[in-house]
Scaffold this motif. Structure first.
Motif, PDB file in Angstrom:
ATOM      1  N   ASP A  66       5.900  62.463 -30.121  1.00 20.38           N
ATOM      2  CA  ASP A  66       7.158  62.501 -30.330  1.00 20.38           C
ATOM      3  C   ASP A  66       7.154  61.400 -31.944  1.00 20.38           C
ATOM      4  O   ASP A  66       6.516  60.487 -31.824  1.00 20.38           O
ATOM      5  N   ASN A 114      14.329  69.374 -34.130  1.00 21.36           N
ATOM      6  CA  ASN A 114      13.866  69.927 -32.793  1.00 21.36           C
ATOM      7  C   ASN A 114      14.188  71.346 -32.442  1.00 21.36           C
ATOM      8  O   ASN A 114      15.005  71.307 -31.487  1.00 21.36           O
ATOM      9  N   ASP A 143       8.225  66.754 -30.899  1.00 20.71           N
ATOM     10  CA  ASP A 143       6.830  66.440 -31.062  1.00 20.71           C
ATOM     11  C   ASP A 143       6.594  67.141 -32.268  1.00 20.71           C
ATOM     12  O   ASP A 143       6.833  68.129 -32.544  1.00 20.71           O
TER      13      ASP A 143
END
Length: 264
Positions: free
Chosen positions: A138, A177, A188
């Motif tokens: 993350d 994201n 991630d």
């Protein structure tokens, strides 16, 4: 400190792909033995080598992810501790000789070095020599590294003055994201493959499951978001969501991008 003795003027290069295979079966092993005498070791003693670039003059440039270091550390994949060092590098190989032409790049490694993230690929582009630096978690966790880890999760530009930020893929992933509507796909980022493209480059984010374009100023725009695919559960029960995990990238006929998929 980054040492660089490499011309950084815009140079078109061909990127050599890396193929990672599973353990061979008996027939494949026999074939490998037959052809082993056709293989030549051109470099050794590399620290977790990853992507390659070949210059028009025949110099092979190898991105070395390094060995991590003493920290600071962050919590990464599998809740493992990854500790920061400056052991990432770029090695130049030609005519049986090798030399590290770039040193001091960020590297993250577990204490046993069972997993190492760092310089994953290199591309000589019109914007200068670019190197992707892995993160593998993350993007918010990057703050655990403090100022020393500022270049982790980025594509950096290297030159005689050192390494500097070119495109912050981790920050972009944290804000956008784009695969977040898919199962198990939280923020991630793990910048990986690089290929020169027009005035900049194209890069894969193996953590974000994206293919991204970087223009000459390092501005990021998405080219593709790769879907999560349901796969059979070997233990029975519900299907397991398998992420694409894009790693290497190169260009092909008609201007298409060919992306290597690790799966997971």
């Amino acid at each position: 400190m980054v040492r660089l003795k490499l011309r950084s003027a815009g140079v078109a290069v061909a990127v050599a792909g890396l193929v990672v295979a599973s353990a061979p079966d008996a027939a494949a092993a026999a074939t490998s033995k037959i052809h082993a005498d056709r293989m030549t070791v051109i470099a050794s003693g590399l620290d977790n080598p990853r992507g390659l670039a070949v210059t028009p003059g025949g110099v092979v440039l190898v991105a070395e992810a390094g060995r991590g270091g003493q920290g600071p550390c962050l919590t990464g994949a599998g809740n493992q501790q990854f500790c920061l060092g400056v052991t990432g590098a770029i090695t130049a190989v030609r005519g049986g000789q090798q030399k590290r032409v770039v040193t001091g790049l960020p590297s993250l490694g577990t204490p046993t070095q069972s997993e190492v993230l760092g310089p994953h690929d290199i591309a000589l582009t019109k914007a200068g020599p670019l190197v992707s630096i892995g993160l593998g978690t993350d993007p918010q966790r990057r703050a655990q590294l403090g100022v020393a880890g500022a270049l982790v999760g980025q594509t950096v530009r290297v030159g005689s003055a050192g390494a500097s930020s070119f495109a912050d893929l981790a920050a972009w992933e944290g804000m956008n994201n784009p695969d977040g509507d898919q199962p198990g796909a939280g923020p991630d980022s793990n910048p990986y493959g690089l290929v020169p493209y027009r005035d900049g480059a194209v890069v894969t984010d193996a953590g974000g499951n994206t293919l991204l374009r970087l223009d000459r100023r390092g501005r990021i725009s998405p080219l593709a978001v790769f879907p999560t695919t349901p796969t059979p559960n070997p233990a029975g029960g519900p299907a397991i969501p398998m992420q694409f995990v894009p790693t290497t990238v190169t260009t092909g006929p008609g201007g298409a991008f060919y992306v290597g998929q690790l799966t997971g």
